[in-house]
Design a protein around this motif. Structure first.
Motif, PDB file in Angstrom:
ATOM      1  N   GLY A 256     -70.432  36.957 -49.921  1.00  0.00           N
ATOM      2  CA  GLY A 256     -70.413  38.062 -48.842  1.00  0.00           C
ATOM      3  C   GLY A 256     -71.334  37.931 -47.942  1.00  0.00           C
ATOM      4  O   GLY A 256     -71.850  36.929 -47.488  1.00  0.00           O
ATOM      5  N   VAL A 257     -71.526  39.173 -47.032  1.00  0.00           N
ATOM      6  CA  VAL A 257     -72.432  39.153 -45.912  1.00  0.00           C
ATOM      7  C   VAL A 257     -73.640  38.763 -46.187  1.00  0.00           C
ATOM      8  O   VAL A 257     -74.232  39.145 -47.124  1.00  0.00           O
ATOM      9  CB  VAL A 257     -72.197  40.489 -45.290  1.00  0.00           C
ATOM     10  N   GLY A 258     -74.272  37.913 -45.331  1.00  0.00           N
ATOM     11  CA  GLY A 258     -75.580  37.254 -45.664  1.00  0.00           C
ATOM     12  C   GLY A 258     -75.611  36.324 -46.629  1.00  0.00           C
ATOM     13  O   GLY A 258     -76.879  35.468 -46.866  1.00  0.00           O
ATOM     14  N   LYS A 259     -74.457  35.927 -47.140  1.00  0.00           N
ATOM     15  CA  LYS A 259     -74.602  35.027 -48.138  1.00  0.00           C
ATOM     16  C   LYS A 259     -73.767  33.730 -47.793  1.00  0.00           C
ATOM     17  O   LYS A 259     -73.275  32.918 -48.731  1.00  0.00           O
ATOM     18  CB  LYS A 259     -73.921  35.499 -49.557  1.00  0.00           C
ATOM     19  N   ALA A 275     -62.523  14.987 -44.330  1.00  0.00           N
ATOM     20  CA  ALA A 275     -61.254  15.770 -44.720  1.00  0.00           C
ATOM     21  C   ALA A 275     -60.579  16.263 -43.658  1.00  0.00           C
ATOM     22  O   ALA A 275     -61.085  16.612 -42.539  1.00  0.00           O
ATOM     23  CB  ALA A 275     -61.850  17.160 -45.382  1.00  0.00           C
ATOM     24  N   GLY A 276     -59.131  16.226 -43.354  1.00  0.00           N
ATOM     25  CA  GLY A 276     -58.586  16.413 -42.010  1.00  0.00           C
ATOM     26  C   GLY A 276     -58.737  18.079 -41.766  1.00  0.00           C
ATOM     27  O   GLY A 276     -58.699  18.269 -40.597  1.00  0.00           O
ATOM     28  N   ALA A 277     -58.716  18.858 -42.864  1.00  0.00           N
ATOM     29  CA  ALA A 277     -59.039  20.261 -42.381  1.00  0.00           C
ATOM     30  C   ALA A 277     -59.924  20.787 -43.393  1.00  0.00           C
ATOM     31  O   ALA A 277     -59.650  20.463 -44.746  1.00  0.00           O
ATOM     32  CB  ALA A 277     -57.670  21.106 -42.416  1.00  0.00           C
ATOM     33  N   VAL A 278     -60.644  21.786 -43.144  1.00  0.00           N
ATOM     34  CA  VAL A 278     -61.495  22.546 -44.064  1.00  0.00           C
ATOM     35  C   VAL A 278     -61.611  23.857 -43.655  1.00  0.00           C
ATOM     36  O   VAL A 278     -61.517  24.359 -42.386  1.00  0.00           O
ATOM     37  CB  VAL A 278     -62.929  22.207 -43.753  1.00  0.00           C
ATOM     38  N   THR A 279     -61.279  24.909 -44.827  1.00  0.00           N
ATOM     39  CA  THR A 279     -61.240  26.196 -44.437  1.00  0.00           C
ATOM     40  C   THR A 279     -62.336  26.829 -45.417  1.00  0.00           C
ATOM     41  O   THR A 279     -62.378  26.475 -46.666  1.00  0.00           O
ATOM     42  CB  THR A 279     -59.847  27.012 -45.145  1.00  0.00           C
ATOM     43  N   VAL A 280     -63.034  28.013 -44.929  1.00  0.00           N
ATOM     44  CA  VAL A 280     -63.842  28.583 -45.422  1.00  0.00           C
ATOM     45  C   VAL A 280     -63.386  29.980 -45.877  1.00  0.00           C
ATOM     46  O   VAL A 280     -62.741  30.700 -45.025  1.00  0.00           O
ATOM     47  CB  VAL A 280     -65.372  29.153 -44.896  1.00  0.00           C
ATOM     48  N   GLY A 281     -63.212  30.249 -47.185  1.00  0.00           N
ATOM     49  CA  GLY A 281     -62.764  31.542 -47.744  1.00  0.00           C
ATOM     50  C   GLY A 281     -63.743  32.495 -47.913  1.00  0.00           C
ATOM     51  O   GLY A 281     -64.771  32.213 -48.912  1.00  0.00           O
ATOM     52  N   CYS A 282     -63.659  33.477 -47.629  1.00  0.00           N
ATOM     53  CA  CYS A 282     -64.797  34.647 -47.708  1.00  0.00           C
ATOM     54  C   CYS A 282     -64.200  36.104 -47.765  1.00  0.00           C
ATOM     55  O   CYS A 282     -63.090  36.284 -47.477  1.00  0.00           O
ATOM     56  CB  CYS A 282     -65.794  34.517 -46.557  1.00  0.00           C
ATOM     57  N   PRO A 283     -65.149  36.704 -48.290  1.00  0.00           N
ATOM     58  CA  PRO A 283     -64.671  38.279 -48.227  1.00  0.00           C
ATOM     59  C   PRO A 283     -64.347  38.990 -46.783  1.00  0.00           C
ATOM     60  O   PRO A 283     -65.068  38.453 -45.873  1.00  0.00           O
ATOM     61  CB  PRO A 283     -65.758  39.047 -48.916  1.00  0.00           C
ATOM     62  N   PRO A 284     -63.437  39.699 -46.892  1.00  0.00           N
ATOM     63  CA  PRO A 284     -63.021  40.194 -45.300  1.00  0.00           C
ATOM     64  C   PRO A 284     -64.400  40.541 -44.394  1.00  0.00           C
ATOM     65  O   PRO A 284     -64.504  40.328 -43.247  1.00  0.00           O
ATOM     66  CB  PRO A 284     -62.182  41.371 -45.587  1.00  0.00           C
ATOM     67  N   ALA A 285     -65.432  41.334 -45.265  1.00  0.00           N
ATOM     68  CA  ALA A 285     -66.659  41.579 -44.378  1.00  0.00           C
ATOM     69  C   ALA A 285     -67.519  40.608 -43.987  1.00  0.00           C
ATOM     70  O   ALA A 285     -68.190  40.794 -42.885  1.00  0.00           O
ATOM     71  CB  ALA A 285     -67.636  42.522 -45.366  1.00  0.00           C
ATOM     72  N   ALA A 286     -67.385  39.381 -44.372  1.00  0.00           N
ATOM     73  CA  ALA A 286     -68.091  38.396 -44.102  1.00  0.00           C
ATOM     74  C   ALA A 286     -67.353  37.332 -42.916  1.00  0.00           C
ATOM     75  O   ALA A 286     -67.992  36.361 -42.430  1.00  0.00           O
ATOM     76  CB  ALA A 286     -68.425  37.479 -45.135  1.00  0.00           C
ATOM     77  N   LEU A 287     -66.112  37.926 -42.469  1.00  0.00           N
ATOM     78  CA  LEU A 287     -65.517  37.031 -41.684  1.00  0.00           C
ATOM     79  C   LEU A 287     -66.061  36.946 -40.469  1.00  0.00           C
ATOM     80  O   LEU A 287     -66.075  35.729 -39.756  1.00  0.00           O
ATOM     81  CB  LEU A 287     -64.065  37.699 -41.377  1.00  0.00           C
ATOM     82  N   ILE A 288     -66.592  37.909 -39.648  1.00  0.00           N
ATOM     83  CA  ILE A 288     -67.216  37.758 -38.404  1.00  0.00           C
ATOM     84  C   ILE A 288     -68.513  36.969 -38.430  1.00  0.00           C
ATOM     85  O   ILE A 288     -68.766  36.300 -37.578  1.00  0.00           O
ATOM     86  CB  ILE A 288     -67.518  39.236 -37.629  1.00  0.00           C
ATOM     87  N   GLN A 293     -70.295  31.329 -36.601  1.00  0.00           N
ATOM     88  CA  GLN A 293     -71.077  30.067 -36.691  1.00  0.00           C
ATOM     89  C   GLN A 293     -70.161  28.762 -37.007  1.00  0.00           C
ATOM     90  O   GLN A 293     -70.802  27.691 -37.159  1.00  0.00           O
ATOM     91  CB  GLN A 293     -72.090  30.167 -37.903  1.00  0.00           C
ATOM     92  N   LEU A 294     -68.901  29.164 -37.028  1.00  0.00           N
ATOM     93  CA  LEU A 294     -68.205  27.858 -37.375  1.00  0.00           C
ATOM     94  C   LEU A 294     -66.873  27.575 -36.256  1.00  0.00           C
ATOM     95  O   LEU A 294     -66.421  28.624 -35.598  1.00  0.00           O
ATOM     96  CB  LEU A 294     -67.319  27.948 -38.504  1.00  0.00           C
ATOM     97  N   LYS A 301     -59.571  35.091 -45.224  1.00  0.00           N
ATOM     98  CA  LYS A 301     -60.162  36.052 -45.891  1.00  0.00           C
ATOM     99  C   LYS A 301     -59.587  35.980 -47.700  1.00  0.00           C
ATOM    100  O   LYS A 301     -58.221  35.784 -47.631  1.00  0.00           O
ATOM    101  CB  LYS A 301     -59.337  37.479 -45.563  1.00  0.00           C
ATOM    102  N   ILE A 302     -60.503  36.026 -48.244  1.00  0.00           N
ATOM    103  CA  ILE A 302     -60.201  35.856 -49.814  1.00  0.00           C
ATOM    104  C   ILE A 302     -61.058  36.719 -50.288  1.00  0.00           C
ATOM    105  O   ILE A 302     -62.277  36.577 -50.840  1.00  0.00           O
ATOM    106  CB  ILE A 302     -60.533  34.443 -50.320  1.00  0.00           C
ATOM    107  N   ARG A 303     -60.575  37.765 -50.698  1.00  0.00           N
ATOM    108  CA  ARG A 303     -61.169  39.209 -51.519  1.00  0.00           C
ATOM    109  C   ARG A 303     -61.403  38.695 -52.709  1.00  0.00           C
ATOM    110  O   ARG A 303     -62.633  39.291 -53.357  1.00  0.00           O
ATOM    111  CB  ARG A 303     -60.697  40.345 -50.997  1.00  0.00           C
ATOM    112  N   ASP A 304     -60.417  38.261 -53.492  1.00  0.00           N
ATOM    113  CA  ASP A 304     -60.375  38.353 -55.015  1.00  0.00           C
ATOM    114  C   ASP A 304     -59.675  37.149 -55.496  1.00  0.00           C
ATOM    115  O   ASP A 304     -59.130  36.419 -54.519  1.00  0.00           O
ATOM    116  CB  ASP A 304     -60.020  39.637 -55.441  1.00  0.00           C
TER     117      ASP A 304
END
Length: 510
Positions: A256-259, A275-288, A293-294, A301-304
């Motif tokens: 999450g945020v700060g993590k 890798a041709g493509a890379v995605t970071v999945g994170c909780p919605p609050a950490a998206l911004i 930085q990316l 968004k991956i909440r659960d």
């Protein structure tokens, strides 16, 4: 790849050569002794000319026989040589006894009990006490001398050990007994191939510098032989006729945020690894936070666990990395479970290892497309009984080794295990084993920095996305990790590792 042998494997190679008539034991001993002298002169050129003084310490076996050859050759070169024998000359093995008798025509053989503490006037000390066959800690007069000399660095820097430093288990690199009970050498001369103990545990520290001398033995093919990783184990070149998804799509889960820092390092490592493509999945609050930085790395968004399952409905996502900065909450546990149930190739690192180590149902979901990347603490949480065996005092040889531990762990987990450290060991469930040794000329102490392991996880995930098998991805990722550190040099921090990878690729001609 180069072979790293156990004492038993080396003995079998020698016995097969002698039985075939290819060579005699006496010829092997002469070649070994001559190889030691040549290695000494190569390492310390000032000793190659003029008169010098050597102290040669010979043991009761064939390692002592090698020492007698060294003593004779140095004497013939004009050296003053003092020889001390630990044991009874009449009870030496046949070939060693012959070389003892040859030496006796040139000089005396003193009893080892006469040894107290040598002064520092000798130019060379030769450790020919115990070689690869040592099965118990040093004792008696040998122990007294080793304990005394080990405290004097002036002696250590001009000591050559034949085969392995006496007191060191050649199969594990572990010291049989207390740390003061092993010879500390400036140079170690191995024969035919390096032994496992030269690169594992205390081996590099106690060996100083290890060189390998060819004594004319043929290589043998044996699937049980451990190999040292010396380069990529699959092609790193990318196809000219391809688009980004041809090279795979890796998904890295973030906290999450700060993590999110660890996951961002992992993602950048995966992208740089190809890798041709890379995605970071994170909780919605950490998206911004992550978006700030990316750039080349995508976000989702991956909440659960349900959101992860939805993301994995995209078949182009063909590799996962779970763990860096993920946390150890119940929600994190559900994400790891969903990832494992997907059956995708994946790297499990950091928090994911902690979760799996304390959750038997999660552990049971591990499959042969997984790569576990524990450091020593995480390994202990995943495999406490195996870690306890490895941590137990080594009282006899061959001692339980990091290779033994990693093989046992991989068999139990049913997947590839990469046990991190300067002596990184990688094994799969079949027992196939590789070592990425960041020691000697490949020593990379700068890798001991926060975030370095997250980048390694990313390298492996990126290679999985490109279609490497779990074992190939782990081997190659670990090797590239070290090469990046060596290429960058001093001052390395984790963020530098992915950005150094292009320089490494260029050095490989890619």
């Amino acid at each position: 790849m180069t072979d790293l042998l156990t004492a038993a494997q080396m003995r079998a190679i020698e016995e097969a050569a002698i039985a075939s008539g290819e060579v005699t034991g006496l010829e092997l001993m002469e070649r070994a002794g001559r190889g030691v002298v040549e290695a000494v002169f190569a390492e310390w050129p000032k000793l190659a000319s003029g008169a010098h003084r050597a102290v040669v310490l010979c043991g009761p076996g064939n390692n002592g026989g090698d020492g007698f050859v060294v003593a004779r050759l140095l004497k013939e070169a004009g050296w003053s040589v003092a020889v001390f024998l630990y044991g009874d000359a009449d009870k030496l093995p046949p070939d060693a006894k012959i070389n003892c008798e040859r030496w006796a025509r040139l000089g005396t053989v003193a009893c080892f009990d006469q040894v107290t503490r040598f002064d520092d006037e000798a130019d060379l000390y030769v450790d020919a006490l115990f070689g690869t066959g040592l099965v118990r800690p040093l004792a008696g007069a040998v122990l007294d001398w080793v304990a005394d000399r080990a405290a004097d660095p002036r002696v250590a820097t001009k000591t050559v050990a034949i085969d392995v430093p006496s007191g060191l288990c050649s199969d594990s690199g572990r010291e049989l007994g207390r740390s003061a009970e092993t010879v500390l050498a400036g140079l170690t001369v191995a024969f035919h191939r390096m032994k496992l103990g030269h690169v594992l545990s205390w081996g590099p520290t106690k060996s100083g510098k290890t060189v390998v001398v060819d004594i004319g033995l043929s290589a043998q093919s044996n699937p049980e032989i451990v190999k040292s990783v010396t380069g990529p184990t699959n092609s790193l070149a990318r196809s000219e006729m391809a688009h980004k998804y041809t090279h795979g799509h890796a998904l890295v889960l973030s906290g999450g945020v700060g993590k999110g820092g660890a996951a961002r390092l992992t993602a950048r490592g995966a992208l740089r690894a190809g890798a041709g493509a890379v995605t970071v999945g994170c909780p919605p609050a950490a998206l911004i936070e992550n978006a700030a930085q990316l750039n080349a790395i995508m976000l989702r968004k991956i909440r659960d666990a349900a959101a992860l399952e939805d993301a994995l409905s995209d078949p182009r996502i063909n590799a996962l990395c779970l763990g860096p900065g993920l946390g150890v909450s119940d929600e994190s546990r559900d994400l790891v479970e969903a990832g494992l149930k997907s059956g995708r190739p994946m790297v499990l690192d950091a928090d994911a290892l902690t979760l799996i180590g304390r959750d038997a149902p999660l552990f049971a979901l591990l499959h042969d497309h997984c790569v576990l990347t524990p450091h020593a603490g995480e390994f202990g949480r995943l495999f406490p009984d195996i870690a306890a065996k490895l941590a137990a005092p080594a009282t006899k040889g061959p001692a339980y080794s990091k290779v033994d531990a990693t093989r046992e762990a991989a068999e139990r987990a049913g997947c590839v295990v990469l046990y991190k450290g300067p002596d990184t060991v990688i094994a799969d469930p079949s027992g196939r084993c590789r070592i990425n040794a960041s020691v000697y000329e490949r020593a990379a102490p700068s890798l001991a920095t926060a975030g370095s392991g997250d980048v390694l996880a990313g390298f492996i995930a990126g290679l999985l996305a490109r279609g490497f098998s779990p074992m190939q991805a782990a081997e190659t990722g670990a090797w590239l990790h070290t090469e990046c550190a060596l290429s960058f040099g001093p001052g390395l921090i984790a963020e530098d590792l992915p950005d150094e990878l292009p320089n490494v690729f260029r050095s490989l001609g890619i």
